[in-house]
Design a protein around this motif. Structure first.
Motif, PDB file in Angstrom:
ATOM      1  N   UNK A 192     -22.614  57.421  17.328  1.00 13.94           N
ATOM      2  CA  UNK A 192     -21.322  56.811  17.656  1.00 13.94           C
ATOM      3  C   UNK A 192     -21.359  55.983  18.936  1.00 13.94           C
ATOM      4  N   UNK A 193     -22.222  56.344  19.865  1.00 13.29           N
ATOM      5  CA  UNK A 193     -22.271  55.636  21.143  1.00 13.29           C
ATOM      6  C   UNK A 193     -23.561  54.827  21.306  1.00 13.29           C
ATOM      7  N   UNK A 194     -24.246  54.567  20.197  1.00 13.84           N
ATOM      8  CA  UNK A 194     -25.495  53.820  20.243  1.00 13.84           C
ATOM      9  C   UNK A 194     -25.294  52.373  19.803  1.00 13.84           C
ATOM     10  N   UNK A 195     -26.214  51.523  20.251  1.00 11.32           N
ATOM     11  CA  UNK A 195     -26.231  50.114  19.863  1.00 11.32           C
ATOM     12  C   UNK A 195     -27.545  49.813  19.161  1.00 11.32           C
ATOM     13  N   UNK A 196     -27.452  49.142  18.030  1.00  6.77           N
ATOM     14  CA  UNK A 196     -28.619  48.653  17.310  1.00  6.77           C
ATOM     15  C   UNK A 196     -28.665  47.142  17.480  1.00  6.77           C
ATOM     16  N   UNK A 197     -29.813  46.616  17.881  1.00  3.42           N
ATOM     17  CA  UNK A 197     -29.994  45.175  17.918  1.00  3.42           C
ATOM     18  C   UNK A 197     -30.907  44.801  16.767  1.00  3.42           C
ATOM     19  N   UNK A 198     -30.375  43.991  15.869  1.00  4.51           N
ATOM     20  CA  UNK A 198     -31.130  43.460  14.747  1.00  4.51           C
ATOM     21  C   UNK A 198     -31.667  42.097  15.154  1.00  4.51           C
ATOM     22  N   UNK A 199     -32.964  41.916  15.038  1.00  5.84           N
ATOM     23  CA  UNK A 199     -33.606  40.641  15.353  1.00  5.84           C
ATOM     24  C   UNK A 199     -33.970  39.989  14.025  1.00  5.84           C
ATOM     25  N   UNK A 200     -33.601  38.717  13.891  1.00  9.77           N
ATOM     26  CA  UNK A 200     -33.844  38.031  12.630  1.00  9.77           C
ATOM     27  C   UNK A 200     -34.242  36.589  12.908  1.00  9.77           C
ATOM     28  N   UNK A 201     -34.823  35.935  11.919  1.00  9.95           N
ATOM     29  CA  UNK A 201     -35.246  34.545  12.076  1.00  9.95           C
ATOM     30  C   UNK A 201     -34.139  33.552  11.727  1.00  9.95           C
ATOM     31  N   UNK A 202     -33.011  34.061  11.233  1.00 10.34           N
ATOM     32  CA  UNK A 202     -31.857  33.214  10.906  1.00 10.34           C
ATOM     33  C   UNK A 202     -30.599  34.041  11.141  1.00 10.34           C
ATOM     34  N   UNK A 203     -29.464  33.372  11.202  1.00  6.66           N
ATOM     35  CA  UNK A 203     -28.207  34.113  11.373  1.00  6.66           C
ATOM     36  C   UNK A 203     -27.904  34.848  10.071  1.00  6.66           C
ATOM     37  N   UNK A 204     -27.814  36.179  10.114  1.00  3.70           N
ATOM     38  CA  UNK A 204     -27.634  36.961   8.889  1.00  3.70           C
ATOM     39  C   UNK A 204     -26.167  37.067   8.465  1.00  3.70           C
ATOM     40  N   UNK A 205     -25.569  35.925   8.178  1.00  2.00           N
ATOM     41  CA  UNK A 205     -24.142  35.887   7.838  1.00  2.00           C
ATOM     42  C   UNK A 205     -23.752  36.806   6.684  1.00  2.00           C
TER      43      UNK A 205
END
Length: 75
Positions: A32-45
């Motif tokens: 609940x208090x964590x952050x996930x950073x997703x790294x991608x080669x394009x904007x994952x709309x």
């Protein structure tokens, strides 16, 4: 939302094939208090609607032409 020190990072560029199941696994394990950073080669709309439906908020930042970071937290 703070992205300075994410609790988890998932670099989708390192995943062979479709990364959706890996992303969902990370979301399911996100505290609940964590952050996930997703790294991608394009904007994952296409992912944005899924995040909203699952109760997450997100902020997207373009780092380079082929690098996007999406910081994801529980709403």
């Amino acid at each position: 939302m703070s992205t300075d020190t994410p609790d988890r990072t998932l670099d989708a560029r390192d995943i062979d094939g479709e990364p959706f199941s890996d992303i969902v696994t990370e979301l399911d394990g996100l505290g609940d208090d964590e952050t996930l950073v997703l790294v991608n080669s394009f904007e994952p709309e296409p992912l944005y609607q899924v995040l909203e439906q699952r109760g997450f908020t997100y902020e997207t930042e373009q780092i380079a032409d082929d690098e996007w970071h999406v910081a994801i937290e529980h709403a």
